[in-house]
Scaffold this motif. Structure first.
Motif, PDB file in Angstrom:
ATOM      1  N   THR A 113     -87.035 103.816 134.774  1.00 32.51           N
ATOM      2  CA  THR A 113     -86.768 105.257 134.659  1.00 32.51           C
ATOM      3  C   THR A 113     -85.269 105.501 134.511  1.00 32.51           C
ATOM      4  O   THR A 113     -84.829 106.282 133.662  1.00 32.51           O
ATOM      5  CB  THR A 113     -87.300 105.991 135.898  1.00 32.51           C
ATOM      6  OG1 THR A 113     -88.692 105.727 136.030  1.00 32.51           O
ATOM      7  CG2 THR A 113     -87.103 107.491 135.786  1.00 32.51           C
ATOM      8  N   ARG A 129     -84.067 104.518 131.035  1.00 31.90           N
ATOM      9  CA  ARG A 129     -84.369 105.556 130.046  1.00 31.90           C
ATOM     10  C   ARG A 129     -83.438 106.740 130.200  1.00 31.90           C
ATOM     11  O   ARG A 129     -82.952 107.319 129.232  1.00 31.90           O
ATOM     12  CB  ARG A 129     -85.815 106.053 130.216  1.00 31.90           C
ATOM     13  CG  ARG A 129     -86.874 105.048 129.839  1.00 31.90           C
ATOM     14  CD  ARG A 129     -88.206 105.755 129.589  1.00 31.90           C
ATOM     15  NE  ARG A 129     -88.688 106.472 130.771  1.00 31.90           N
ATOM     16  CZ  ARG A 129     -89.454 105.934 131.710  1.00 31.90           C
ATOM     17  NH1 ARG A 129     -89.832 104.666 131.619  1.00 31.90           N
ATOM     18  NH2 ARG A 129     -89.846 106.640 132.746  1.00 31.90           N
ATOM     19  N   ARG A 130     -83.185 107.079 131.464  1.00 25.66           N
ATOM     20  CA  ARG A 130     -82.343 108.234 131.756  1.00 25.66           C
ATOM     21  C   ARG A 130     -80.966 108.065 131.138  1.00 25.66           C
ATOM     22  O   ARG A 130     -80.394 108.985 130.581  1.00 25.66           O
ATOM     23  CB  ARG A 130     -82.252 108.395 133.275  1.00 25.66           C
ATOM     24  CG  ARG A 130     -81.466 109.571 133.733  1.00 25.66           C
ATOM     25  CD  ARG A 130     -81.852 109.966 135.141  1.00 25.66           C
ATOM     26  NE  ARG A 130     -81.518 108.917 136.101  1.00 25.66           N
ATOM     27  CZ  ARG A 130     -82.322 108.502 137.083  1.00 25.66           C
ATOM     28  NH1 ARG A 130     -83.517 109.051 137.229  1.00 25.66           N
ATOM     29  NH2 ARG A 130     -81.948 107.561 137.906  1.00 25.66           N
ATOM     30  N   PRO A 146     -81.763 116.597 129.454  1.00 23.93           N
ATOM     31  CA  PRO A 146     -81.573 115.201 129.879  1.00 23.93           C
ATOM     32  C   PRO A 146     -80.259 114.985 130.618  1.00 23.93           C
ATOM     33  O   PRO A 146     -80.123 114.004 131.349  1.00 23.93           O
ATOM     34  CB  PRO A 146     -81.581 114.408 128.571  1.00 23.93           C
ATOM     35  CG  PRO A 146     -81.900 115.355 127.482  1.00 23.93           C
ATOM     36  CD  PRO A 146     -81.786 116.740 127.992  1.00 23.93           C
TER      37      PRO A 146
END
Lengths: 408, 234, 414
Positions: B90, B93-94, B119
């Motif tokens: 996670t 991806r962040r 984001p």
């Protein structure tokens, strides 16, 4: 910040659904507020009436008298004035008064009815109780006169007017039935149904003659400076005067208090049914909300939003829904309650019925700040709890599936 | 710097339904920085699976995969298996990966600017002011000046995809993964989107991996990979 | 393909969701059905107890007593009692007639006096009225024309008397003197209603008439009507007419609804019922709106196609409403069946609150603590109407949403 914005905008997006979902909870909250205020008001008013017309703060009773349904004069305190003079000058004591209570019949022409005859010392009694202030027609009785004061409903039902001469028959202490003629000097309306319907007051001197007693009492009533002093004062009297049973008004009202508690429980059960129903509605809406936004959830997760962040979006949505509903409920409930706390709820329809409260005329709900705080918390917690399942499901779904099929 | 790649994939295998459907049967692929790469091939050839693996949305059955020098998965004979924990994926991806979707997937209740900022919200390195500046800059780059406060429903498909591109690039990721970015757009709009992606690559130096059927997209690409039956066609 | 056919297909397309919607309506309808039966049962038993033990369906009383809340003075009773009873009995629709005297008396016990209430009646006439023979816990009913007495169980305890003992009392008679009475205890009764069992005793009318100097008099004549609870007003009119034509203008007939507070005091119950119904409705409606809205949004493209093919807005609305109606119909039938079954089952066994209330010994409730739900046809009809109303009412909004989607936009949207 963004989480808050997402949650609130999503609620706004489906305004009708949000309103509908919130309505159920709002209604539940307003009922909660009203019910609690009603019970609080009932308690406060009842306590006032208990103290003002019936129990004072601390009451001394002859041993065993309290256990009898219809106690006779065998249960009595002799030499009452000795006790009274020993008590009335103590610190914290406002006033002390004796009362002599007898069950009997009242006759006027061919009318007859049961009454409770209460012998009082008008001077002392008016310092402890408010009964003599409640005379609405005629005048209060004074020491030594052959007069009687009767309750408003009693007078109305039997057609008794000030100046009428009535016959009162009681059983004297030695056991014989003892009739006595008395002039009605005043009619009182206290708003305590027992007093207004069944009681009559005579000067203590007359009561002694009827009972064939002297300086006896069936109770000694004490009014203190503060209600909070009741228990320690009772304890000190109990250790000092052991021939008398001493009770605080709360002990005497124990039946009432336990019923009042039972009523609260009954209401809470009913309200929790409302709450469960409202919660099911919220849970359903949240479920739909999650379902509709599956792709969005997938996108957020792909962008690196953690599971807990996704969950908090939905929990927050539920919490805002709960907050809105609670506020709406608080406004509706408070408005309704406040209106009735000014107008009063008429109890006239229940006249003559034992409704379990020492109140007649009207009932005034009391809106306490605690009630509002409690219902706000309750509403939000309810909504968050109802959102929990959906929020967790939203956070746990497979990202790829959510993105591809729009399904969790 | 010669072995610095954004994505390194070695002998990746992935199957579904307990091995019944073999999506990838041994794929090797390196993605260099600033690459503009397309994955083509018929449906079911494994394009999406490969994209999901690079995007740390899924893990392979065997092989080796690293993104931005972090090992996502390693299962090779004679070595201990390594699988990156979910929270770490996670986080990866962040910070490192941007996504562009066929259906744009903008958050409907947020404006274009808020979508681009989304984001960045979960990156501690961006203050509110930074986010504001970055989103303005990105929307300017994709040519949406003046449309910042519109909701997705008030934008055309092409404009929505431009917002999505700005959103994917806002955090300046190491790599952007685009899944059929032009499939929902008409010809001219698709053309302009692919040109925009290329322009963004030129200006920001982000690697692009694009899965597509669209011949015009393939035409623009610099590295053309074709997958057939879970293998790279050579 | 007709509308119902199309709608049915759509409903079956998403079986899970349809089941979900159905459950919401089923729960609401079943709850509504049961609640209605339960409240009817409670209210009826409350009314029935009041009618049986006090009011009758219609009570004849001296006109001067109508506005009084306390017992009528003995000298103001109904004169020529036998004639009044005969007239009442011969009035159409009246099945039972029983004269009663209620008189207050101080009963002496060891340490004081008990304010008690005597009920004088003709025991053989009360079998279908007070029906006390069913509640006797010891001994038997007094018989007509004797000096026998039956006591409430708590009163008997208080007096320390049992079957076989004698009880002497002095009650004031119709001239204001004191009438002595000596009775033999033959029965102890427990009606289950505290305030009666603590205060009341029962004696034959003839004995009381003698003791109270009320020859051929009574204070009230209670009448039972063949047509039951709701026949009281009609019966009242007939009784009034037959009494008036016989010259009894000072005797009034009062239906039970106009006696005391019992009838009015159930109004709060009706309010709570309304509130609960409203909430149930909102809850079910939320679910229906949610599910149908979801299915409409998912079918945006399809609805767009229908519109493009020339379906009018009206037709699309009709389609969505038909879908909701089909779900609502099935759900309502299931809900009514479940609600009625539960109610009918509990109508046999009863719901017993005696234990719950055992802590509140001194709180006198004027009704018994076992409630038997009482479902009837109207219960089912009302609930069915309620269920269909929810389904159709709640589908209206999603149906509007469906037609608001423009064909082109609908086709483009996915």
């Amino acid at each position: 910040m963004m989480v808050l914005r997402l949650a609130s905008r999503n609620l706004m997006r489906n305004k009708k659904r949000t309103i509908l979902t919130a309505t159920a909870l709002a209604l539940g909250i307003s009922v909660l507020i009203f019910a609690m205020s009603l019970l609080d008001g009932m308690d406060l008013q009842s306590f006032e009436n208990f103290i003002a017309y019936d129990m004072a703060h601390v009451k001394g009773l002859p041993p065993g008298r309290q256990d009898e349904d219809f106690p006779g004069l065998d249960f009595r305190i002799d030499n009452a004035s000795d006790f009274i003079s020993q008590i009335e000058n103590r610190p914290g004591v406002l006033a002390v008064a004796p009362r002599l209570e007898m069950n009997g019949m009242l006759y006027l022409r061919t009318e007859e009815t049961f009454i409770r005859v209460m012998g009082i010392d008008p001077v002392k009694d008016s310092q402890v109780f408010k009964t003599l202030d409640a005379v609405v027609d005629g005048e209060p009785i004074t020491n030594g006169e052959d007069a009687i004061l009767i309750g408003f409903y009693l007078a109305r039902d039997l057609g008794i007017e000030v100046g009428d001469i009535i016959t009162v028959m009681v059983r004297s202490a030695p056991g014989a039935l003892n009739p006595r003629q008395l002039t009605v000097k005043g009619i009182m309306a206290c708003g305590h149904p027992d007093v207004d319907q069944f009681e009559a007051y005579v000067p203590l001197s007359v009561a002694y003659q009827m009972a064939l007693l002297y300086d006896s009492a069936t109770e000694i009533d004490i009014l203190l400076e503060h209600e909070s002093m009741c228990e320690p004062f009772r304890d000190s009297l109990a250790s000092e005067f052991q021939s008398i049973e001493w009770h605080t008004w709360r002990e005497l009202a124990a039946d009432f208090l336990s019923i009042s508690k039972a009523k609260r429980v009954a209401w809470l059960i009913m309200i929790s049914i409302f709450a469960i129903m409202a919660a099911v509605g919220i849970a359903n809406t949240m479920m739909m909300s999650v379902h509709e936004r599956t792709r969005e959830i997938g996108t957020l997760r792909a962008f690196g939003f953690s599971k807990s962040t996704v969950r908090s979006i939905f929990l927050l949505e539920g919490a805002i829904l709960g907050l809105l509903a609670s506020f709406a409920g608080m406004i509706i409930g408070s408005a309704f309650t406040l209106y009735l706390s000014v107008e009063g709820i008429s109890l006239k329809a229940y006249e003559g019925m034992d409704i379990g409260v020492p109140l007649s005329d009207a009932l005034y709900p009391a809106l306490l700040p605690n009630t509002l705080l409690l219902s706000l918390l309750f509403g939000i917690l309810m909504a968050v709890a109802a959102s929990w399942g959906s929020a967790t499901r939203a956070s746990k779904g497979e990202i790829i599936k959510a993105l591809r099929e729009g399904m969790l | 710097m010669d072995n610095h790649v954004v994505v390194r994939i070695q002998n990746i295998e992935k199957s579904y339904n307990q091995g019944k459907v073999k999506a990838l049967r041994g794929v090797d692929l390196d993605v260099q920085p600033e690459a503009f790469l397309t994955l083509a091939g018929p449906s079911g050839s494994g394009k999406s699976t490969l994209l999901n693996l690079i995007g740390a949305l899924d893990i392979p059955d065997s092989g080796y995969i690293e993104v931005d020098q972090q090992t996502l998965f390693s299962f090779r004979p004679g070595a201990a298996p390594v699988t990156m924990a979910e929270e770490d994926r996670t986080a990866l991806r962040r910070e490192k990966i941007g996504f562009i979707f066929q259906q744009f997937n903008l958050v409907p209740v947020l404006t274009a600017r808020e979508n681009v900022e989304l984001p960045l919200e979960i990156l501690s390195s961006f203050s509110k002011k930074d986010r504001r500046e970055r989103s303005r800059e990105m929307l300017h780059l994709v040519g949406l000046d003046g449309l910042e406060d519109r909701r997705p429903s008030q934008l055309s498909g092409g404009q929505q995809q431009r917002v999505a591109i700005a959103r994917a690039l806002a955090k300046k990721p190491a790599i952007v993964l685009a899944d059929e970015p032009t499939a929902n757009l008409d010809g001219d709009t698709g053309q302009s989107i692919i040109e925009l992606m290329k322009k963004m690559r030129d200006e920001l130096g982000t690697a692009f991996v694009i899965s597509t059927h669209d011949p015009r997209v393939i035409e623009h690409s610099e590295i053309k990979i074709r997958l057939i039956d879970g293998r790279i066609e050579t | 393909m007709n509308m119902i056919h199309l709608a049915a297909r759509n409903v079956l397309r998403q079986p899970k969701r349809t089941v979900y919607t159905t459950i919401a309506i089923v729960v609401a309808v079943a709850a509504m059905t049961f609640m209605d039966a339960y409240i009817r049962g409670f209210i009826e038993s409350y009314f029935e107890t009041f009618i049986r033990l006090d009011a009758g369906h219609v009570k004849l009383m001296p006109s001067t007593s109508v506005e009084r809340s306390r017992p009528t003075p003995l000298d103001q009773g109904i004169q020529h009692l036998n004639e009044v009873v005969r007239i009442a009995e011969s009035t159409e629709g009246i099945t039972d007639v029983s004269p009663r005297i209620r008189f207050p008396v101080l009963l002496e016990k060891e340490t004081g006096v008990i304010p008690a209430m005597g009920i004088a009646f003709i025991p053989s006439r009360e079998e279908n009225l007070m029906n006390l023979q069913s509640f006797i816990i010891e001994g038997r009913m007094p018989t007509d024309s004797t000096d026998e007495i039956m006591l409430g169980n708590r009163l008997a305890e208080e007096l320390g008397l049992g079957v076989g003992d004698e009880l002497f009392m002095l009650a004031s008679d119709s001239y204001g003197g004191l009438g002595p009475g000596l009775y033999q205890v033959v029965g102890i009764v427990n009606t289950g209603i505290g305030m009666l069992d603590r205060r009341q005793f029962y004696v034959p009318l003839s004995a009381a008439q003698f003791q109270l100097a009320m020859d051929d008099m009574a204070l009230e004549v209670v009448c039972k009507v063949a047509s039951g609870l709701n026949g009281s007003f009609e019966a009242k009119e007939r009784l009034r007419n037959s009494l008036a034509s016989a010259g009894f203008t000072n005797v009034s007939a009062v239906p039970w609804q106009e006696q005391g507070f019992v009838y009015q005091s159930v109004q709060p119950v009706n309010f709570v019922r309304g509130l609960l119904m409203f909430l149930l409705g909102i809850l079910a409606a939320t679910t229906v709106i949610n599910t149908i809205l979801m299915s409409v949004i998912e079918r945006t493209r399809e609805i767009g196609a229908l519109r493009a093919m020339g379906f009018t807005r009206g037709t699309v609305i009709k389609l969505i409403l038909t879908e909701a109606f089909l779900i609502g119909l099935v759900a309502t039938i299931i809900g009514v069946v479940i609600g009625m079954s539960v109610a009918l089952f509990l109508a046999q066994t009863g719901i017993d609150y005696t234990k719950m209330a055992s802590g509140m010994d001194n709180f006198d409730l004027p009704f018994r603590l076992v409630i038997y739900p009482d479902p009837n046809v109207m219960t089912a009809v009302k609930s069915a109407f309620f269920g269909l109303l929810i389904a159709l009412g709640a589908a209206w909004y999603p149906a509007r949403v469906a037609v608001r989607l423009q064909p082109v936009e609908a086709l483009r949207h996915n």
